[in-house]
Design an enzyme around this catalytic site. Sequence first.
Site, PDB file in Angstrom:
ATOM      1  N   ARG A 122     -41.451  36.998  24.406  1.00  0.00           N
ATOM      2  CA  ARG A 122     -42.956  37.497  24.713  1.00  0.00           C
ATOM      3  C   ARG A 122     -42.648  35.811  25.936  1.00  0.00           C
ATOM      4  NH1 ARG A 122     -42.996  41.321  24.393  1.00  0.00           N
ATOM      5  NH2 ARG A 122     -44.494  42.877  23.317  1.00  0.00           N
ATOM      6  N   ASP A 147     -35.815  37.868  29.960  1.00  0.00           N
ATOM      7  CA  ASP A 147     -36.632  39.193  30.710  1.00  0.00           C
ATOM      8  C   ASP A 147     -37.976  39.195  30.438  1.00  0.00           C
ATOM      9  OD1 ASP A 147     -36.045  41.910  30.551  1.00  0.00           O
ATOM     10  OD2 ASP A 147     -37.315  42.328  28.446  1.00  0.00           O
ATOM     11  N   GLU A 184     -45.864  37.724  33.765  1.00  0.00           N
ATOM     12  CA  GLU A 184     -45.660  38.887  34.298  1.00  0.00           C
ATOM     13  C   GLU A 184     -46.691  40.205  34.364  1.00  0.00           C
ATOM     14  OE1 GLU A 184     -43.188  39.362  30.555  1.00  0.00           O
ATOM     15  OE2 GLU A 184     -43.961  41.216  30.339  1.00  0.00           O
ATOM     16  N   HIS A 220     -38.546  43.184  31.527  1.00  0.00           N
ATOM     17  CA  HIS A 220     -39.401  43.078  30.475  1.00  0.00           C
ATOM     18  C   HIS A 220     -38.355  44.675  30.792  1.00  0.00           C
ATOM     19  CE1 HIS A 220     -42.427  42.759  27.830  1.00  0.00           C
ATOM     20  NE2 HIS A 220     -41.972  43.229  26.533  1.00  0.00           N
TER      21      HIS A 220
HETATM   22  P1  NAD Z   1     -39.975  40.943  13.938  1.00  0.00           P
HETATM   23  O1  NAD Z   1     -41.361  40.742  13.266  1.00  0.00           O
HETATM   24  O2  NAD Z   1     -38.667  41.354  13.086  1.00  0.00           O
HETATM   25  O3  NAD Z   1     -39.153  39.080  13.704  1.00  0.00           O
HETATM   26  C1  NAD Z   1     -39.975  37.730  14.208  1.00  0.00           C
HETATM   27  C2  NAD Z   1     -39.018  36.625  13.513  1.00  0.00           C
HETATM   28  O4  NAD Z   1     -39.767  35.986  13.956  1.00  0.00           O
HETATM   29  C3  NAD Z   1     -40.088  36.848  11.832  1.00  0.00           C
HETATM   30  O5  NAD Z   1     -38.561  35.932  10.767  1.00  0.00           O
HETATM   31  C4  NAD Z   1     -40.342  35.318  11.606  1.00  0.00           C
HETATM   32  O6  NAD Z   1     -40.865  34.799  10.382  1.00  0.00           O
HETATM   33  C5  NAD Z   1     -40.166  34.981  13.007  1.00  0.00           C
HETATM   34  N1  NAD Z   1     -40.634  33.232  13.278  1.00  0.00           N
HETATM   35  C6  NAD Z   1     -42.086  33.479  13.552  1.00  0.00           C
HETATM   36  N2  NAD Z   1     -42.618  32.137  13.955  1.00  0.00           N
HETATM   37  C7  NAD Z   1     -41.723  31.647  13.779  1.00  0.00           C
HETATM   38  C8  NAD Z   1     -41.467  30.195  14.613  1.00  0.00           C
HETATM   39  N3  NAD Z   1     -42.205  29.381  14.649  1.00  0.00           N
HETATM   40  N4  NAD Z   1     -39.651  29.694  14.564  1.00  0.00           N
HETATM   41  C9  NAD Z   1     -38.731  30.619  13.895  1.00  0.00           C
HETATM   42  N5  NAD Z   1     -39.387  31.844  13.535  1.00  0.00           N
HETATM   43  C10 NAD Z   1     -40.796  32.267  13.580  1.00  0.00           C
HETATM   44  O7  NAD Z   1     -39.960  41.100  14.890  1.00  0.00           O
HETATM   45  P2  NAD Z   1     -38.787  41.812  16.638  1.00  0.00           P
HETATM   46  O8  NAD Z   1     -38.587  42.817  15.420  1.00  0.00           O
HETATM   47  O9  NAD Z   1     -37.135  40.399  16.090  1.00  0.00           O
HETATM   48  O10 NAD Z   1     -38.404  41.429  17.571  1.00  0.00           O
HETATM   49  C11 NAD Z   1     -39.384  39.756  17.896  1.00  0.00           C
HETATM   50  C12 NAD Z   1     -40.346  39.941  19.298  1.00  0.00           C
HETATM   51  O11 NAD Z   1     -39.358  40.454  20.133  1.00  0.00           O
HETATM   52  C13 NAD Z   1     -41.461  40.831  18.934  1.00  0.00           C
HETATM   53  O12 NAD Z   1     -42.604  39.893  18.184  1.00  0.00           O
HETATM   54  C14 NAD Z   1     -42.022  40.723  20.940  1.00  0.00           C
HETATM   55  O13 NAD Z   1     -42.536  40.211  21.501  1.00  0.00           O
HETATM   56  C15 NAD Z   1     -40.166  41.200  21.242  1.00  0.00           C
HETATM   57  N6  NAD Z   1     -39.706  42.280  22.410  1.00  0.00           N
HETATM   58  C16 NAD Z   1     -39.222  42.419  23.250  1.00  0.00           C
HETATM   59  C17 NAD Z   1     -38.882  43.263  23.786  1.00  0.00           C
HETATM   60  C18 NAD Z   1     -38.979  43.779  25.098  1.00  0.00           C
HETATM   61  O14 NAD Z   1     -38.693  44.495  25.711  1.00  0.00           O
HETATM   62  N7  NAD Z   1     -38.621  42.117  25.898  1.00  0.00           N
HETATM   63  C19 NAD Z   1     -39.488  44.649  23.273  1.00  0.00           C
HETATM   64  C20 NAD Z   1     -39.480  44.417  21.478  1.00  0.00           C
HETATM   65  C21 NAD Z   1     -39.634  43.414  21.438  1.00  0.00           C
END
Ligand code: NAD
Length: 335
Positions: free
Chosen positions: A238, A262, A267, A299
């Site tokens: 994000r 990305d 955005e 994105h």
């Molecule tokens: P997830 O919930 O499986 O994993 C997130 C991880 O981050 C968890 O293990 C959590 O404990 C950890 N975390 C939380 N706060 C933290 C911090 N301060 N420091 C370190 N680790 C921390 O999520 P995911 O499915 O892996 O997705 C991650 C992010 O990717 C989503 O939240 C979303 O914003 C983003 N995303 C982007 C796209 C895109 O198209 N660009 C697509 C999907 C997801």
Amino acid sequence: MVTVAIFDTKPYDREALSAGVAGEKDAINLRFLEFRLTAATAAAAAGADAVCVFVNDQLDSACLERLSQLGVRLVALRCTGYNNVDLTAARSLGLIVTRVPLYSPYAVAEHAVALLLCLNRQIHRAYARVRELNFSLKGLVGHDLHGMTAGIIGTGKIGRVVARILHGFGMVVVAYDPLPDSAWAAREGVSYVDSLTLSTISDVISLHIPLTQETYHIIGTEALNRMKPGVILVNVSRGALIDTSALINALKSGRLGGVALDVYEEEEGVFLEDLSGEVLQDDQLARLLTFPNVLITAHQAFLTEEALTDIATTTTANLRALAAGTSLIEGSRLV
Ligand code: NAD
């Protein structure tokens, strides 16, 4: 019959969601709208039981109140992150909010790695050069990733896939997560370290965490100053995880090897849109686009056939559940 107003629709959404309800036209009515959902556009949901939204729709309390007044019962996010929804307001209005808790993490992880490889080997510059018949290699020297240290911030679904791929390249992989999974790390040859250590020893840092109040601008001046000179920073999570002003200053100082994005904190209204005939109004984005070592995609990390199918499957299953009064997809309900 359930009617759903689908905001910010792109052709690939229309295709995947229509395929998801093929043969159910009498039960689920998809109303595709090309503009984003905000309080000002919420009226377009009149007559709908549900709205389906993406990352740049603005579901603040004013918008949710309007939806509730119109009789909308379900807000179905067709993404994982939900930082654009005021969940407290939704709860008090009695709205159901769902997201897609799991879709191909490979789509997003592979895009992060694609950006890293492209940036490190300057493929984006080489591609433009060769098309101009400039076959010079001047200034295109990259680094072997093999043997370098990759720091993965967030070892959830996506971070784990990135860690595995980079480990496969022969990188030393370290990770930080407040909820570490030591068994997974041991299996994958990953070492958990604290966030300070990660930022000081990594040659590549990739962010895979949600945007929350705690993670807002987690990469600011202090964090950037701690990073190794020449570090490559990748953010496909994000935009607001990174303080853009601080990032631009760090890039201007020449300390950063490269930045692959990305996502971008401003955005909304820019990414996913074709503004090619217009004057770009965002000066910070314009500045970022001038650096030769910055690579930006709009994105698109989620954009694979597999991920779109997964997203459509969860979304349409929740619409069916709303119609039938049955259970929503496990883990998808936020409120
Ligand atoms: P997830 O919930 O499986 O994993 C997130 C991880 O981050 C968890 O293990 C959590 O404990 C950890 N975390 C939380 N706060 C933290 C911090 N301060 N420091 C370190 N680790 C921390 O999520 P995911 O499915 O892996 O997705 C991650 C992010 O990717 C989503 O939240 C979303 O914003 C983003 N995303 C982007 C796209 C895109 O198209 N660009 C697509 C999907 C997801």
